[in-house]
Design a protein around this motif. Structure first.
Motif: not given
Lengths: 201, 201, 201
Positions: B134, B137-140, B143
């Protein structure tokens, strides 16, 4: 009755989380995690800030189970109808109202100032969604110009706090404040009431 | 022995943090901060949620020093060999297993329900990486569809919790559950086992 | 005098939050929320990590009110002059210094190790800005190569901690350490002193 509304609030927040996660193309772990964060994020912050333990979802241990079942059941629906998000406006507004007023009430009970109680009410009502947006790498929609959301919560919390001297029963006062948030929110959506956006270069 | 594995877990998580930070072109402050967050993020959330004080990295005050030295030493290596991330699979899986099972154990000791103990085990094992993603700045990646990660932790926690009535020694039960997580995780990587991704428009 | 500087620190952090929010085109709720996060984020983490309750902005209940008034008043200024951010360098450096040293002092008082006290000083001084950046969907500028920021805080905290045996009065020691942070920070800006960035492919 409060228990029933709270349950509805958890369910509708979790459903929003599921929808958000599926739009971001996550897998089941992502869907479940996001549903948990949206449903419990605001209340967890409130409990941590006020040093209330056990946290509300550790105390009401069936809440996470409900979110799990919800995430699991919706997983078998390959494509959620777009109308789901429309149907959710009402429970979402109800959740916003209930979480906000309960949050303000807990804060007052912990001896905070009125202003801080109103703030913590707003945090409880809205921060699940903010966390969800941040994790999905979007600037939180709460902070952008959109139909009033946090503002409805803030106004409702103040109504609740300031009505304290009025000689009506506590449950009635709770219900009135929650209703005010719900009506404000539904009005804001219906008439598209929003705050202006700042323009800076 | 648990202390040794825990130390290994802290070191390998911190190393992942260093690699993540360097891929994002951060400076030394960024590298050290990210290494701290990845190594301590999950356990810190667990301790805060369960109201355990002092936090584990405040109690074991040498952990942050180790992370600092690690970030410092790797700074003098201008270019980390790409193979480092491959070599790390095993200590990372070990860290996932240990952090998860210890997290579930702490939760049970605090009197939570089984389901919540399993959840907190997963949070302890995986949230450092989520926070790192996070912040960068990346979507985890946790998930998204990838070889099973949180799922291995969740299954291992349940094995640990449900094996409680079995009349074996506690250390053996701990080691068995940790091994289950490690084996699941390594199998998931080797055979590329993953959950399906949701497709929504 | 410390109270006055702390107030200045809250005001200047909040103003940074307002500027950041307006650059991201948020509405008033966003501006207020971001100002709160930047002003209170670091201290809140410190208080939660050290289990200090009530949190400093719940105890000093007028701080959130000041941030609210600030966000409200600046809302009536349609376009903030670009020079505002330049004028803010000094109070920002002052805020960094005060928050850092106070943070380290609180940590020592809670019985943490020196290294952890220095870390918590840096967290207190810098994390509001990190949270603001993450919410606005930017990789935190703290972690990228930029004039020294966290480093000034870290050095100042160590000066404060290591000067403990020196037989000078406590207030003088506080002021000296805060001044060191401020001078380091202003020097870093003036001569553009920065750490190298890692280059990885």
């Amino acid at each position: 009755m409060i228990q029933l509304i709270e349950l509805l609030a958890v369910i509708s927040s979790a459903t929003f989380g599921v929808l958000l996660a599926r739009r971001s193309k996550l897998d089941f772990v992502g869907v479940f995690s996001l549903a948990l964060m949206v449903a419990f994020g605001g209340g967890t912050l409130r409990d941590l800030f006020l040093d209330r333990h056990p946290l509300f979802w550790i105390k009401h241990a069936h809440y996470p189970v409900i979110v799990f079942v919800l995430a699991l059941v919706t997983s078998f629906i390959p494509r959620l109808p777009a109308s789901v998000s429309k149907v959710l406006y009402f429970p979402d507004a109800l959740g916003l109202g209930l979480f906000s007023i309960v949050g303000a009430d807990y804060a007052l009970a912990s001896g905070t100032s009125w202003f801080i109680a109103a703030l913590l009410g707003v945090v409880t009502g809205t921060f699940g969604g903010v966390i969800g947006d941040v994790v999905c790498n979007e600037v939180p929609s709460l902070f952008r110009s959109a139909p009033l959301y946090a503002t409805c919560s803030f106004v409702g919390c103040w109504l609740y706090i300031l009505s304290e001297p009025i000689p009506i029963s506590e449950p009635l006062r709770l219900v009135a404040a929650i209703s005010a948030v719900v009506i404000l929110r539904l009005s804001a959506i219906h008439w598209n009431i929003r705050l202006p956006e700042f323009q800076e270069d």
